[in-house]
Write an enzyme that holds these catalytic residues in place. Structure first.
Site, mmCIF file in Angstrom:
data_model
loop_
_atom_site.group_PDB
_atom_site.id
_atom_site.type_symbol
_atom_site.label_atom_id
_atom_site.label_comp_id
_atom_site.label_asym_id
_atom_site.label_seq_id
_atom_site.Cartn_x
_atom_site.Cartn_y
_atom_site.Cartn_z
ATOM 1 N N GLU A 130 -1.044 -28.720 10.237
ATOM 2 C CA GLU A 130 -2.482 -28.593 10.500
ATOM 3 C C GLU A 130 -2.722 -28.338 11.984
ATOM 4 O O GLU A 130 -1.946 -28.788 12.842
ATOM 5 C CB GLU A 130 -3.220 -29.859 10.067
ATOM 6 N N LYS A 132 -3.749 -28.704 15.706
ATOM 7 C CA LYS A 132 -3.938 -29.878 16.563
ATOM 8 C C LYS A 132 -5.212 -29.659 17.389
ATOM 9 O O LYS A 132 -5.212 -28.954 18.386
ATOM 10 C CB LYS A 132 -2.737 -30.096 17.476
ATOM 11 N N ASP A 134 -8.129 -29.972 19.948
ATOM 12 C CA ASP A 134 -8.210 -30.512 21.305
ATOM 13 C C ASP A 134 -9.584 -31.147 21.489
ATOM 14 O O ASP A 134 -10.520 -30.545 22.003
ATOM 15 C CB ASP A 134 -8.000 -29.387 22.326
ATOM 16 N N TYR A 244 -8.567 -36.064 9.175
ATOM 17 C CA TYR A 244 -7.191 -35.670 8.864
ATOM 18 C C TYR A 244 -6.269 -36.854 8.576
ATOM 19 O O TYR A 244 -5.095 -36.644 8.282
ATOM 20 C CB TYR A 244 -6.592 -34.840 10.001
ATOM 21 N N LYS A 332 3.579 -28.155 20.388
ATOM 22 C CA LYS A 332 2.590 -27.746 21.380
ATOM 23 C C LYS A 332 2.709 -26.256 21.699
ATOM 24 O O LYS A 332 3.796 -25.700 21.767
ATOM 25 C CB LYS A 332 2.767 -28.561 22.672
ATOM 26 N N CYS A 426 -21.445 -21.600 56.883
ATOM 27 C CA CYS A 426 -21.951 -20.996 55.653
ATOM 28 C C CYS A 426 -21.890 -19.470 55.765
ATOM 29 O O CYS A 426 -22.407 -18.902 56.739
ATOM 30 C CB CYS A 426 -23.387 -21.448 55.402
ATOM 31 N N CYS A 429 -25.929 -18.164 55.701
ATOM 32 C CA CYS A 429 -26.914 -18.407 56.762
ATOM 33 C C CYS A 429 -26.287 -18.740 58.107
ATOM 34 O O CYS A 429 -26.986 -18.800 59.120
ATOM 35 C CB CYS A 429 -27.872 -19.524 56.363
ATOM 36 N N CYS A 444 -23.114 -26.478 52.895
ATOM 37 C CA CYS A 444 -23.939 -25.872 53.936
ATOM 38 C C CYS A 444 -25.048 -26.843 54.306
ATOM 39 O O CYS A 444 -25.696 -27.432 53.442
ATOM 40 C CB CYS A 444 -24.524 -24.557 53.424
ATOM 41 N N CYS A 450 -31.304 -21.654 54.289
ATOM 42 C CA CYS A 450 -30.187 -20.856 53.775
ATOM 43 C C CYS A 450 -30.673 -20.027 52.596
ATOM 44 O O CYS A 450 -31.143 -20.580 51.588
ATOM 45 C CB CYS A 450 -29.038 -21.769 53.336
#
Length: 780
Positions: A130, A132, A134, A244, A332, A426, A429, A444, A450
């Site tokens: 089946e 797996k 996540d 399951y 896996k 930044c 600006c 910033c 900005c």
């Protein structure tokens, strides 16, 4: 996932002393990653890296069996249970699985089973294979067919009670009463809570647009959604459940695993349609190849395939090794990776000023998706991986969702590639970009000067859940800002009264008298605004629309909220206090207990262990809280220091009040305080409020309306009101608005085009109302 695991020395070079040191490090490091993954839903390393740590621990223990520790990862399952929820003891432990990583591992697994059972060469072994999923494991206890308790896996033996949250998934996912017949009087059904990929992406897009928290991947989203203190938040999240397995009864309710899955489906659960009964290693590997090919189109994340011996009597004979069953294994998938060239690094400036590096890549396909950009997370990540422009890099979709750079292919580095220097100013600006203590990103300092932040903040200000100004979208905001007309929210309202600017607008293509008149009307209509919309419109970091509503209902009026924000700003807690409050999820009540305690300078119980001292010093304090304090305080002087911090350096009473509002919490409370701590924010707010004609006080939910305490679902294309208007009105009348229909639903309000929810209402016998009938009901 921004961390990396170290390179380990060869096993043959280890001495007993160095092996013991490494095992101690592995135990602590893996415990930390377990907590990040299971309890906080914020993993720092990939599953593959975690598996590598696990394999290293097993290899060292196999070479030095006399050094196996009591706290070894090989003896543990999951992570410690959070103190946010009541504990639930599982009737049968929820064990983890050993892993297989290639065909040889699968063949060895089948061979071990055959040897253990002493099967003749011509007898096949049947398995159930089946996907797996996540997601987040959950256990559901039914007594006489009725759902009594729902819990997370936790540490495998003890989980968290999230019953009310699990109930919000809806009858089609988790039945409140088992269907059919033949179920045991007491049965514990187990499965995985997950989020479909499309629903997850839609949630993230909406959350980002509204300035709310986004999640890195569907697994984190599912875990974070299920572990909400307020089930109403969980109810609004698109979660699903695949059953399951089972815990109790141990003897099962079928002769085979496959038959048991069929029983679970008969009882009302969703089981994975890709589960198959196959024979021997060849059959398992064939299923694996098929799912590996199809995984991108499944609609949900999987990270491998689980194989289980089909015959339950054989499962009983095979039994367990340590924390894993002999009769099951997880095969896996390898991480989905590709190689490409890093063409540049762009710095994006967010609405709150955070500087985020984004890798610009030569386009490459990873897992069926064309990737052109990848996150580099922050400057530490760039330095750690030594990523340089022009490098050939290995790209991976983290959690198979967010693209990230895994590593650099060193032998393909251009000779002229230089280390990347992260900007301290930044890029938009030119303001200084600072990195506050304890944070991983630079920000910033330009604020509303900005342009990157300003336009984003103004877009947020006029967005649908904030001021919702009709006719003023991103295009108009950018144009007006470039002309120098709009620099702050108050300028929007000033524009509607500026004859000179409006005349200039009328003269332009695309505008005319009607357009300008509509724009003025749209702006003027918002000079009267609801308190929760005003709070949300301010764009305070970590304050979304639901938190804004909670704050508005708590304080009632703008005057009260504004005064609370200014007062909270005077009592922003020290760094020591913040660390104390955040460490180990220490609750406000425990901190208040510490602050009020008179911890003597001399230890009155010098011979007693620390946990006993804490129990004596703080009678009545629950065991989880005592454990949290013991983790924070190494000894009696340390405990005294914690009490001093709580007493002298804690937040103001107002800040504590904000943090104590159900659904708000300390992070949002501090964000409010920090917002009003900045002089330029106070100036902007004062100018905005001066342009408004009225701020409508928050409407507290009615306790005596015809729908107070009722659960309502809206479905179909509503014509008399928008979905948001319907929800707001229902909640103001004390009703609970749900996204799914169950037997506990009181009313379903159906507009044209109502589909599955209407069918569910008819199935459960729920009252179905037209919009006019709903309006008549709430009018009474």
């Amino acid at each position: 996932m921004i961390a990396a695991i170290p390179e380990f020395p060869a096993l043959e070079t280890l001495s007993p002393e160095t092996a013991a040191t490494e095992l101690a490090w592995l135990a602590g490091e893996m415990a930390r990653h377990d907590s990040l993954y299971y309890a906080e839903a914020e993993p720092e390393i990939s599953d593959a890296d975690y598996d590598a740590l696990k394999a290293r621990n097993a290899a060292v223990e196999a070479r030095f069996p006399e050094l196996v520790r009591e706290d070894s990862p090989s003896r543990k399952i999951g992570a410690p249970v959070s103190t946010q929820f009541a504990e639930v003891r599982h009737g049968v432990p929820m064990l983890s699985l050993d892993n297989a990583f290639d065909d040889g591992d699968v063949q060895d697994f089948v061979a071990r089973i055959r040897r253990f059972l002493n099967l003749p060469a011509d007898e096949s072994v049947a398995f159930v294979a089946e996907p797996k999923i996540d997601g987040l494991s959950a256990s559901l206890l039914y007594v006489d067919g009725v759902l009594k308790v729902g819990a997370t896996r936790g540490d495998g033996r003890t989980g968290e009670d999230v019953t009310e949250n699990l109930k919000t998934l809806g009858e089609s996912q988790i039945p409140l009463r088992l269907h059919g017949s033949g179920w045991p009087a007491r049965v514990e059904v187990r499965g995985e809570v997950y989020a479909p990929n499309d629903d997850f992406a839609a949630f993230n897009a909406a959350a980002e647009a509204e300035g709310r928290r986004t999640y890195a991947n569907p697994r984190n989203f599912a875990a974070g959604s299920l572990r909400q203190k307020d089930p109403r938040i969980t109810a609004g999240r698109p979660l699903r459940f695949f059953a399951y397995a089972w815990g109790e009864p141990v003897e099962g309710f079928s002769d085979t695993q496959h038959g048991a899955l069929e029983k679970l489906a008969e009882w009302g659960f969703s089981t994975n349609p890709r589960s198959e009964r196959v024979e021997d290693a060849e059959g398992l590997i064939e299923v694996y190849r098929g799912l590996e090919t199809d995984r991108a189109g499944l609609g949900y994340d999987i990270d491998g395939v689980v194989y289980k011996v089909d015959r339950l009597d054989w499962q009983q004979r095979l039994g367990f090794i340590a924390r894993s069953p002999r009769w099951a294994i997880a095969h896996k998938f390898p991480a989905q990776q590709a190689t490409t060239v890093l063409e540049g690094i762009d710095i994006q400036v967010g609405r709150t000023g955070s500087l985020t590096p984004v890798a610009r890549l030569a386009p490459v396909t990873v897992g069926g998706v064309v990737v052109r950009n990848a996150t580099l997370h922050n400057e530490d990540e760039i330095a750690r991986k030594d990523v340089r422009i022009g490098d050939t890099v290995v790209l991976q979709r983290a959690g198979d969702v967010i693209p990230q750079i895994v590593s650099v292919v060193g032998d393909k580095r251009p000779a002229d590639a230089l280390p990347y220097v992260f900007p301290t100013y930044c890029p938009v600006c030119g303001s200084e970009a600072v990195r506050p203590e304890g944070e991983v990103r630079r920000r910033c300092t330009g604020g509303l000067i900005c342009n990157a932040q300003l336009v984003e903040r103004l877009k947020h200000f006029v967005s649908r859940r904030a001021f919702d100004i009709e006719g003023l979208g991103e295009k108009q905001l950018i144009a007006f800002h470039e002309r120098g007309w709009i620099h702050e929210p108050a300028d929007i309202f000033r524009l509607a009264r500026d004859a000179e600017k409006l005349d200039a607008l009328r003269a332009e293509d695309g505008y005319g008298e009607t357009s300008v008149r509509n724009l003025i009307a749209g702006i003027d209509a918002r000079r009267t605004i609801a308190l929760e919309r005003l709070i949300f419109g301010l764009g305070i970091r970590d304050i979304g629309d639901q938190t804004s509503l909670l704050l508005a209902r708590e304080f009632g009026s703008w005057t009260a909220f504004h005064a609370a924000g200014l007062d909270a700003a005077q009592g922003i807690p020290s760094t020591d206090w913040t660390r104390l409050a955040e460490a180990h999820a220490v609750s406000p009540r425990v901190l208040a207990t510490l602050a009020a305690a008179n911890v003597a300078e001399a230890d009155p119980w010098p011979e007693a262990p620390l946990d006993q001292k804490i129990a004596l010093a703080f009678p009545g304090l629950a065991a989880p809280a005592r454990r949290a304090l013991a983790d924070l305080a190494p000894d009696w002087p340390g405990l005294r220091r914690l009490a001093e911090i709580a007493r002298n350096e804690g937040p103001s009473e107002t800040l504590g009040r904000i943090a104590g509002i159900a659904g708000v919490g300390p992070v949002a409370a501090r964000a409010v305080a920090e917002f009003f701590h900045e002089d330029h924010n106070k100036t902007v707010v004062e100018a905005l409020v001066a342009e408004l004609e009225a701020i409508i006080d928050a409407e507290r939910p009615q306790a005596d309306s015809p729908v107070s305490g009722k659960t309502v679902v809206f479905t179909g294309s509503l014509e008399r009101f928008t979905r948001d208007e319907a929800k707001a009105r229902a909640e103001s009348l004390g009703a609970k608005v749900s996204g799914s229909v169950s037997k506990k639903t009181d009313y379903v309000v159906a507009g044209p085009g109502a589909g599955s929810k209407l069918a569910d209402a008819q199935k459960h016998g729920v009252a179905v109302l037209t919009e006019d009938e709903w309006l008549a009901l709430i009018a009474g």
